[in-house]
Design a protein around this motif. Structure first.
Motif, PDB file in Angstrom:
ATOM      1  N   ARG A  75       0.571  -1.306   0.055  1.00 24.68           N
ATOM      2  CA  ARG A  75       0.049   0.132   0.046  1.00 24.68           C
ATOM      3  C   ARG A  75       0.777   1.230  -0.066  1.00 24.68           C
ATOM      4  NH1 ARG A  75      -4.468  -2.302   4.423  1.00 24.68           N
ATOM      5  NH2 ARG A  75      -5.691  -3.667   3.075  1.00 24.68           N
ATOM      6  N   ILE A  76       2.007   1.255   0.688  1.00 27.65           N
ATOM      7  CA  ILE A  76       2.791   2.598   0.649  1.00 27.65           C
ATOM      8  C   ILE A  76       3.650   2.756  -0.527  1.00 27.65           C
ATOM      9  CG2 ILE A  76       5.027   3.241   1.592  1.00 27.65           C
ATOM     10  CD1 ILE A  76       4.421   1.789   4.225  1.00 27.65           C
ATOM     11  N   GLY A  77       3.874   1.429  -1.119  1.00 33.24           N
ATOM     12  CA  GLY A  77       4.629   1.738  -2.764  1.00 33.24           C
ATOM     13  C   GLY A  77       3.696   1.958  -3.624  1.00 33.24           C
ATOM     14  N   ALA A  78       2.398   1.602  -3.630  1.00 37.37           N
ATOM     15  CA  ALA A  78       1.334   1.988  -4.553  1.00 37.37           C
ATOM     16  C   ALA A  78       1.102   3.426  -4.508  1.00 37.37           C
ATOM     17  CB  ALA A  78       0.066   1.001  -4.222  1.00 37.37           C
ATOM     18  N   GLY A  79       0.986   3.843  -2.945  1.00 40.11           N
ATOM     19  CA  GLY A  79       0.502   5.429  -2.976  1.00 40.11           C
ATOM     20  C   GLY A  79       1.875   6.327  -3.480  1.00 40.11           C
ATOM     21  N   VAL A  80       2.899   6.027  -3.008  1.00 40.38           N
ATOM     22  CA  VAL A  80       4.049   6.727  -3.512  1.00 40.38           C
ATOM     23  C   VAL A  80       4.393   6.938  -5.008  1.00 40.38           C
ATOM     24  CG1 VAL A  80       6.567   7.270  -3.615  1.00 40.38           C
ATOM     25  CG2 VAL A  80       5.379   6.457  -1.440  1.00 40.38           C
ATOM     26  N   ALA A  81       4.007   5.629  -5.591  1.00 37.80           N
ATOM     27  CA  ALA A  81       3.965   5.543  -7.107  1.00 37.80           C
ATOM     28  C   ALA A  81       3.013   6.249  -7.756  1.00 37.80           C
ATOM     29  CB  ALA A  81       3.992   4.144  -7.479  1.00 37.80           C
ATOM     30  N   PHE A  82       1.742   6.440  -7.362  1.00 40.71           N
ATOM     31  CA  PHE A  82       0.786   7.047  -7.990  1.00 40.71           C
ATOM     32  C   PHE A  82       1.011   8.540  -7.766  1.00 40.71           C
ATOM     33  CE2 PHE A  82      -3.097   9.370  -7.201  1.00 40.71           C
ATOM     34  CZ  PHE A  82      -3.910   9.270  -8.330  1.00 40.71           C
TER      35      PHE A  82
END
Length: 388
Positions: A75-82
């Motif tokens: 979830r952290i990775g997806a949020g920063v990538a977005f």
């Protein structure tokens, strides 16, 4: 039996993530070309993704092994990538764009290893990897790729490449939604296992030859991943046809993932590695020699079912065997680093230099040679492995 409701979120993540990859990887070089960048600059910028695979997957994998919090980290990775993808709308120049891509890829490149580790844990029964369940989940990723690679090709053909950043934001938004749908599973922590070193496993001969084989096999694939769209564009193929040719390879991949449990038991996993790399020799030879003949190129693309889909499942199953328990995350991360990170950087940079001097066809000629090396290394794995 693993409840189906636990696997649906993994299917959604696979579909959304590979829907993102389905348009991003094939059309990133064409977007950069549309910006007026040179072939060498394009190869450097496309190599950024592979560069992050040298450090990000293992760092995230080690953290997920230590904490067991694979879903929270996703979830952290997806949020920063977005959030980072939104920066693609700006005019940063080649260096600034490289920094933006570096930040985005650092958070996306580890998502599949962590997801694969969590899913392998779910689909394994009694320590045995269930290829049928894995294939039924993973095929959703191929379907997501299939939809966007074809749809994006038609869109870019009609409206131009300037909408590339919007496609990136939309698809990563879908990834972000899917990781929040996933059950917040946490693997039980075992303090005695948390610090188990991977070195002894890596020094085992079958594991050494396995990683050698995957390195050269994926290095052979880099010509497709980075230069295939540019190669077809130089031969006069339209963006719609480029998307269609990519779509053909993914369609046969879906068929394989759906039916793989019927075929995989007929041969040891290590034997499949040999077959996959041998078929890769044929595929690269056809692509390098007869890419201007449409029916030959279509036939070469159908071999993707063997050179990627079969190879990928065999690799995930072998990794699950050698790197179990609290080594699972690091094992999947090492696979990403050695099989995709190193070959990706080397293939993109060398491919850029070689293609500028001898043309894009030369990249696929070199891929024939590297796939021969992959076949030889895979044979060593087969020779050393017990049948599985």
């Amino acid at each position: 039996m693993t409840p189906r409701r636990q696997l649906w979120p993994f299917a959604a993540l696979s579909a959304s993530y590979f829907a993102h990859i389905g348009f991003f990887n094939p059309y990133l070089p064409l977007w950069l070309q549309d910006m007026g960048l040179s072939l060498l600059t394009i190869s450097v910028l496309t190599a950024v993704q592979a560069t992050t695979r040298l450090f990000a997957p293992y760092a995230w994998g080690a953290l997920s092994d230590r904490t067991g919090e694979r879903v929270k980290l996703l979830r952290i990775g997806a949020g920063v990538a977005f959030a980072t993808a939104c920066l693609l709308f700006g005019d940063w120049g080649p260096v600034g764009l490289g920094v933006v891509l570096l930040l985005m890829f650092t958070h996306t490149s580890a998502m599949m290893p962590m997801s694969e580790a969590a899913m392998a844990h779910l689909v394994s029964r009694g320590g045995a990897f269930d290829s049928k369940r894995y294939g039924r989940v993973r095929l959703w990723g191929s379907m997501g790729f299939l939809v966007t690679v074809f749809a994006a090709g038609a869109w870019f053909e009609a409206f131009g490449m300037q909408h590339f950043p919007a496609w990136t934001v939309l698809t990563l938004g879908a990834v972000l939604l899917s990781v929040w749908w996933m059950p917040d599973l946490k693997e039980a922590a075992h303090s005695t296992d948390a610090h188990v070193p991977v070195g002894p496993v890596l020094r085992q001969k079958p594991v050494f030859w396995f990683f050698t084989s995957t390195f050269f096999h994926v290095l052979s694939h880099i010509g497709v991943y980075v230069f295939f769209s540019l190669y077809l564009d130089s031969l006069g193929y339209s963006k719609t046809m480029i998307g269609l040719l990519w779509a053909v390879s993914v369609a046969v991949e879906i068929v394989w993932f759906f039916t793989q449990s019927r075929w995989l038991p007929r041969m040891p996993l290590a034997g499949w590695l040999v077959l996959c790399s041998a078929v890769m020799v044929l595929r690269m030879l056809m692509t390098a020699t007869w890419a201007d003949v449409l029916w030959v190129l279509l036939l070469a693309q159908t071999l993707h079912a063997i050179t990627f889909a079969t190879h990928h499942t065999a690799c995930i199953a072998l990794i699950s065997q050698h790197f179990s328990g609290r080594l699972r995350g690091r094992g999947q991360a090492l696979y990403t680093v050695i099989a995709y990170g190193l070959p990706g950087v080397l293939g993109a940079l060398m491919g850029g230099l070689i293609s500028e001097r001898w043309g894009l066809q030369s990249v696929f000629v070199l891929s024939v040679l590297t796939s021969v090396v992959a076949t030889m290394a895979a044979f060593q794995v087969w020779r050393l492995h017990e049948p599985v």
